[in-house]
Design an enzyme around this catalytic site. Structure first.
Site: not given
Ligand SMILES: Cc1ncc(COP(=O)(O)O)c(C=O)c1O
Length: 208
Positions: A69, A138, A162
């Site tokens: 990511w 993030d 999530k």
């Protein structure tokens, strides 16, 4: 009617969005200098919004690459032709560790990290001292899983699906000081100051 059926311009929906904001402010112990925003496009949209909002042609940003990511976040900034400094990476050992003793640039506009790299499982146990440069994280896969000292951050973001909500929406928490750094002439849908001034309900901008 369920939330998917009511107008997002209705009083009912105002109550829902304001309640969600208040819960986040309470759980993360945010003071009034932080603004909770809800933005479409998931966490992936933030990969481009962050460099668009905080980097002019001249500015540079530091990125720490700890996995899939982080790599995607770096790529999106590079596509936009922004100056990116990869100050540390754990790619040499397949992203199995978090780099230590990182030397951040004193003149960068922000430092970007991924607090937990979902695919490789590398998580920052504590957050780095960036020497006053705003820290952006993030937190898509570990938001709300531990106590945070928000004073360390200029901006955090988390795709909701999530840990906190439905897919497609991203929660962004931004400090007042970061709103001051937003570049001019951005499209409204990509401009943090518009989201902040409209309680994340953008269409109101056109109600003239
Ligand atoms: C750490 C991290 N960042 C970003 C993303 C991308 O999130 P989204 O699907 O909301 O764009 C994910 C998704 O799995 C993730 O785990």
């Amino acid at each position: 009617m369920s939330v998917t059926e009511i107008s997002h311009r209705s009083k009912w929906f105002d109550d829902i969005i304001n309640d969600a904001k208040e819960r986040i402010e309470r759980i993360l112990k945010l003071d009034e200098k932080f603004h909770v925003l809800f933005i479409q496009g998931g966490a992936s949209m933030q990969f481009c919004m962050i460099p668009m909002n905080f980097l002019s042609k001249e500015n540079v940003a530091d990125y720490v690459n700890t996995g899939t990511w982080s790599t995607k976040a770096i790529k999106e900034a590079v596509i936009l032709d922004k100056k990116v400094n990869i100050v540390a990476s754990s790619e040499d050992r397949d992203f199995t560790y978090i780099p230590r003793n990182i030397r951040f640039s004193s003149d960068s506009s922000y430092v970007h990290i991924t607090s937990n790299n979902t695919i490789k499982g590398t998580q920052w146990a504590s957050f780095p001292d960036t020497g006053g440069v705003p820290l952006i994280a993030d937190m898509s896969s570990d938001i709300m899983s531990r106590q945070l000292d928000m004073n360390k951050f200029g901006l955090i973001y988390a795709g909701a699906q999530k840990n906190i909500g439905p897919a497609g929406v991203c929660m962004v928490i931004i400090h007042d000081d970061m709103l001051e750094l937003v570049q001019e002439n951005l499209p409204s849908m990509l401009d943090y100051t518009i989201y902040s001034s409209k309680n994340s309900l953008l269409f109101q901008k056109f109600n003239v």
